[in-house]
Write a protein that holds these residues in place. Structure first.
Motif, PDB file in Angstrom:
ATOM      1  N   GLU A  33       0.827  -1.202   0.000  1.00  0.00           N
ATOM      2  CA  GLU A  33       0.000   0.000   0.000  1.00  0.00           C
ATOM      3  C   GLU A  33       0.869   1.262   0.000  1.00  0.00           C
ATOM      4  O   GLU A  33       0.570   2.230  -0.703  1.00  0.00           O
ATOM      5  CB  GLU A  33      -0.946   0.005   1.212  1.00  0.00           C
ATOM      6  N   GLN A  34       1.939   1.255   0.781  1.00  0.00           N
ATOM      7  CA  GLN A  34       2.833   2.412   0.827  1.00  0.00           C
ATOM      8  C   GLN A  34       3.541   2.620  -0.506  1.00  0.00           C
ATOM      9  O   GLN A  34       3.625   3.745  -1.008  1.00  0.00           O
ATOM     10  CB  GLN A  34       3.883   2.233   1.930  1.00  0.00           C
ATOM     11  N   VAL A  35       4.051   1.540  -1.081  1.00  0.00           N
ATOM     12  CA  VAL A  35       4.798   1.662  -2.342  1.00  0.00           C
ATOM     13  C   VAL A  35       3.849   2.063  -3.470  1.00  0.00           C
ATOM     14  O   VAL A  35       4.194   2.894  -4.315  1.00  0.00           O
ATOM     15  CB  VAL A  35       5.570   0.362  -2.651  1.00  0.00           C
ATOM     16  N   MET A  36       2.631   1.533  -3.445  1.00  0.00           N
ATOM     17  CA  MET A  36       1.658   1.924  -4.465  1.00  0.00           C
ATOM     18  C   MET A  36       1.268   3.395  -4.288  1.00  0.00           C
ATOM     19  O   MET A  36       1.138   4.128  -5.274  1.00  0.00           O
ATOM     20  CB  MET A  36       0.428   1.031  -4.413  1.00  0.00           C
ATOM     21  N   ARG A  64      -6.440   7.256 -11.326  1.00  0.00           N
ATOM     22  CA  ARG A  64      -7.637   6.409 -11.190  1.00  0.00           C
ATOM     23  C   ARG A  64      -7.814   5.680 -12.510  1.00  0.00           C
ATOM     24  O   ARG A  64      -7.269   6.099 -13.543  1.00  0.00           O
ATOM     25  CB  ARG A  64      -8.865   7.258 -10.870  1.00  0.00           C
ATOM     26  N   SER A  65      -8.553   4.593 -12.493  1.00  0.00           N
ATOM     27  CA  SER A  65      -8.838   3.890 -13.744  1.00  0.00           C
ATOM     28  C   SER A  65      -9.507   4.865 -14.698  1.00  0.00           C
ATOM     29  O   SER A  65     -10.511   5.493 -14.351  1.00  0.00           O
ATOM     30  CB  SER A  65      -9.739   2.678 -13.496  1.00  0.00           C
ATOM     31  N   GLY A  66      -8.913   5.048 -15.869  1.00  0.00           N
ATOM     32  CA  GLY A  66      -9.419   5.991 -16.855  1.00  0.00           C
ATOM     33  C   GLY A  66      -8.801   7.373 -16.761  1.00  0.00           C
ATOM     34  O   GLY A  66      -9.085   8.237 -17.583  1.00  0.00           O
ATOM     35  N   GLY A  67      -7.948   7.602 -15.782  1.00  0.00           N
ATOM     36  CA  GLY A  67      -7.304   8.900 -15.614  1.00  0.00           C
ATOM     37  C   GLY A  67      -6.069   9.032 -16.499  1.00  0.00           C
ATOM     38  O   GLY A  67      -5.698   8.121 -17.235  1.00  0.00           O
ATOM     39  N   SER A  68      -5.423  10.186 -16.420  1.00  0.00           N
ATOM     40  CA  SER A  68      -4.222  10.419 -17.227  1.00  0.00           C
ATOM     41  C   SER A  68      -3.206  11.197 -16.412  1.00  0.00           C
ATOM     42  O   SER A  68      -3.520  11.705 -15.325  1.00  0.00           O
ATOM     43  CB  SER A  68      -4.561  11.171 -18.518  1.00  0.00           C
ATOM     44  N   TRP A  69      -2.000  11.289 -16.944  1.00  0.00           N
ATOM     45  CA  TRP A  69      -0.921  11.962 -16.235  1.00  0.00           C
ATOM     46  C   TRP A  69       0.066  12.560 -17.224  1.00  0.00           C
ATOM     47  O   TRP A  69       0.137  12.151 -18.379  1.00  0.00           O
ATOM     48  CB  TRP A  69      -0.204  10.989 -15.298  1.00  0.00           C
ATOM     49  N   ARG A  70       0.818  13.546 -16.722  1.00  0.00           N
ATOM     50  CA  ARG A  70       1.920  14.140 -17.484  1.00  0.00           C
ATOM     51  C   ARG A  70       2.863  14.789 -16.485  1.00  0.00           C
ATOM     52  O   ARG A  70       2.419  15.447 -15.546  1.00  0.00           O
ATOM     53  CB  ARG A  70       1.426  15.193 -18.466  1.00  0.00           C
ATOM     54  N   PHE A  71       4.149  14.548 -16.682  1.00  0.00           N
ATOM     55  CA  PHE A  71       5.132  15.226 -15.845  1.00  0.00           C
ATOM     56  C   PHE A  71       6.327  15.638 -16.677  1.00  0.00           C
ATOM     57  O   PHE A  71       6.549  15.139 -17.777  1.00  0.00           O
ATOM     58  CB  PHE A  71       5.548  14.384 -14.628  1.00  0.00           C
ATOM     59  N   LEU A  72       7.065  16.618 -16.132  1.00  0.00           N
ATOM     60  CA  LEU A  72       8.255  17.146 -16.773  1.00  0.00           C
ATOM     61  C   LEU A  72       9.439  16.871 -15.874  1.00  0.00           C
ATOM     62  O   LEU A  72       9.347  17.010 -14.652  1.00  0.00           O
ATOM     63  CB  LEU A  72       8.124  18.659 -16.985  1.00  0.00           C
ATOM     64  N   GLY A  73      10.539  16.496 -16.487  1.00  0.00           N
ATOM     65  CA  GLY A  73      11.782  16.315 -15.750  1.00  0.00           C
ATOM     66  C   GLY A  73      12.829  17.214 -16.371  1.00  0.00           C
ATOM     67  O   GLY A  73      12.889  17.347 -17.597  1.00  0.00           O
ATOM     68  N   VAL A  90      -6.234   1.195 -12.002  1.00  0.00           N
ATOM     69  CA  VAL A  90      -5.625   1.492 -10.706  1.00  0.00           C
ATOM     70  C   VAL A  90      -6.493   0.775  -9.683  1.00  0.00           C
ATOM     71  O   VAL A  90      -7.647   1.148  -9.468  1.00  0.00           O
ATOM     72  CB  VAL A  90      -5.557   3.004 -10.418  1.00  0.00           C
ATOM     73  N   GLU A  91      -5.947  -0.290  -9.110  1.00  0.00           N
ATOM     74  CA  GLU A  91      -6.675  -1.077  -8.122  1.00  0.00           C
ATOM     75  C   GLU A  91      -5.672  -1.566  -7.089  1.00  0.00           C
ATOM     76  O   GLU A  91      -4.460  -1.544  -7.362  1.00  0.00           O
ATOM     77  CB  GLU A  91      -7.416  -2.244  -8.776  1.00  0.00           C
ATOM     78  N   PRO A  92      -6.124  -1.977  -5.929  1.00  0.00           N
ATOM     79  CA  PRO A  92      -5.166  -2.415  -4.912  1.00  0.00           C
ATOM     80  C   PRO A  92      -4.188  -3.450  -5.465  1.00  0.00           C
ATOM     81  O   PRO A  92      -4.579  -4.457  -6.055  1.00  0.00           O
ATOM     82  CB  PRO A  92      -6.060  -3.018  -3.818  1.00  0.00           C
ATOM     83  N   GLY A  93      -2.902  -3.131  -5.342  1.00  0.00           N
ATOM     84  CA  GLY A  93      -1.857  -4.052  -5.760  1.00  0.00           C
ATOM     85  C   GLY A  93      -1.480  -4.024  -7.226  1.00  0.00           C
ATOM     86  O   GLY A  93      -0.591  -4.761  -7.656  1.00  0.00           O
ATOM     87  N   LYS A  94      -2.127  -3.154  -8.026  1.00  0.00           N
ATOM     88  CA  LYS A  94      -1.860  -3.194  -9.463  1.00  0.00           C
ATOM     89  C   LYS A  94      -2.166  -1.851 -10.143  1.00  0.00           C
ATOM     90  O   LYS A  94      -3.191  -1.231  -9.877  1.00  0.00           O
ATOM     91  CB  LYS A  94      -2.710  -4.277 -10.111  1.00  0.00           C
ATOM     92  N   ILE A  95      -1.247  -1.463 -11.024  1.00  0.00           N
ATOM     93  CA  ILE A  95      -1.461  -0.309 -11.902  1.00  0.00           C
ATOM     94  C   ILE A  95      -1.142  -0.762 -13.321  1.00  0.00           C
ATOM     95  O   ILE A  95      -0.111  -1.399 -13.555  1.00  0.00           O
ATOM     96  CB  ILE A  95      -0.541   0.873 -11.536  1.00  0.00           C
ATOM     97  N   GLU A 111       2.543  -0.483 -19.513  1.00  0.00           N
ATOM     98  CA  GLU A 111       3.232  -0.870 -18.286  1.00  0.00           C
ATOM     99  C   GLU A 111       2.252  -1.485 -17.295  1.00  0.00           C
ATOM    100  O   GLU A 111       1.150  -0.967 -17.105  1.00  0.00           O
ATOM    101  CB  GLU A 111       3.880   0.348 -17.629  1.00  0.00           C
ATOM    102  N   THR A 112       2.677  -2.572 -16.683  1.00  0.00           N
ATOM    103  CA  THR A 112       1.925  -3.197 -15.606  1.00  0.00           C
ATOM    104  C   THR A 112       2.817  -3.230 -14.383  1.00  0.00           C
ATOM    105  O   THR A 112       3.930  -3.748 -14.438  1.00  0.00           O
ATOM    106  CB  THR A 112       1.491  -4.626 -15.989  1.00  0.00           C
ATOM    107  N   LEU A 113       2.344  -2.641 -13.294  1.00  0.00           N
ATOM    108  CA  LEU A 113       3.073  -2.625 -12.035  1.00  0.00           C
ATOM    109  C   LEU A 113       2.292  -3.460 -11.037  1.00  0.00           C
ATOM    110  O   LEU A 113       1.088  -3.229 -10.830  1.00  0.00           O
ATOM    111  CB  LEU A 113       3.224  -1.192 -11.497  1.00  0.00           C
ATOM    112  N   ARG A 114       2.985  -4.436 -10.454  1.00  0.00           N
ATOM    113  CA  ARG A 114       2.361  -5.292  -9.434  1.00  0.00           C
ATOM    114  C   ARG A 114       3.107  -5.080  -8.121  1.00  0.00           C
ATOM    115  O   ARG A 114       4.335  -5.118  -8.090  1.00  0.00           O
ATOM    116  CB  ARG A 114       2.421  -6.749  -9.847  1.00  0.00           C
ATOM    117  N   PHE A 115       2.350  -4.878  -7.053  1.00  0.00           N
ATOM    118  CA  PHE A 115       2.887  -4.622  -5.726  1.00  0.00           C
ATOM    119  C   PHE A 115       2.594  -5.852  -4.869  1.00  0.00           C
ATOM    120  O   PHE A 115       1.466  -6.042  -4.430  1.00  0.00           O
ATOM    121  CB  PHE A 115       2.242  -3.365  -5.136  1.00  0.00           C
TER     122      PHE A 115
END
Length: 165
Positions: A33-36, A64-73, A90-95, A111-115
């Motif tokens: 939960e913390q890492v997610m 959130r499921s259906g949301g979007s993102w953008r960042f600059l580095g 975006v659900e518990p344990g998975k993005i 990308e699939t992220l599993r926690f």
């Protein structure tokens, strides 16, 4: 079937020889939960993602499921890189999300992220990036991405250790 493995300072980065996939595996001294949360909270994400010498600014972030993102580095207003994508799940344990570097807008990865929960309140993160081609995947691997991965995860370790996350 063999897999190319690159172990770097805590993270294992694997390139599958049969599919244009990169798999990154890393363990953390924090709960799933913390890492997610560190992956979904924009303020936390900006504090840890990427190489040490990069400053991250969130443009928009709707984790959130259906949301979007953008960042600059960027580095001291000299260089700036933009990344964007969509959160599919975006659900518990998975993005599940897409990832695009705007400098190569046709190079979209899924990308699939599993926690995964480990003993003693620890977490294993398994992040798989399915690239659109072997050439695109190999370019990522040759880009020095392991520096950003490992610098970023070291910063995340520190945030977990000091109770920020």
């Amino acid at each position: 079937m063999s897999t190319t493995v690159h172990a770097h300072a805590g993270a294992t980065i694997e390139a599958d020889p049969t599919v244009p996939l990169i798999r990154i595996t890393r363990e953390f001294n924090g709960t799933p939960e913390q890492v997610m949360r560190a992956h979904t909270d924009p303020d936390l994400y900006a504090r840890w993602v990427g190489p040490d010498d990069i400053i991250t600014k969130i443009d928009y972030w709707d984790a959130r499921s259906g949301g979007s993102w953008r960042f600059l580095g960027g580095r001291d207003d000299v260089e700036e890189y933009a990344f964007r994508g969509c959160f599919h799940t975006v659900e518990p344990g998975k993005i599940v999300q897409t990832f695009t570097w705007e400098g190569q807008p046709d190079g979209v990865s899924l990308e699939t992220l599993r926690f995964e929960e480990l003993d003693d309140g620890r977490c294993r993160l398994v992040a798989e990036s399915l690239c659109d081609s072997f050439e695109g995947r190999d370019a990522w691997l040759a880009s020095g991405m392991e520096v950003g991965v490992n610098d970023g995860y070291a910063k995340l370790d520190a945030l977990l250790a000091d109770g920020t996350v």
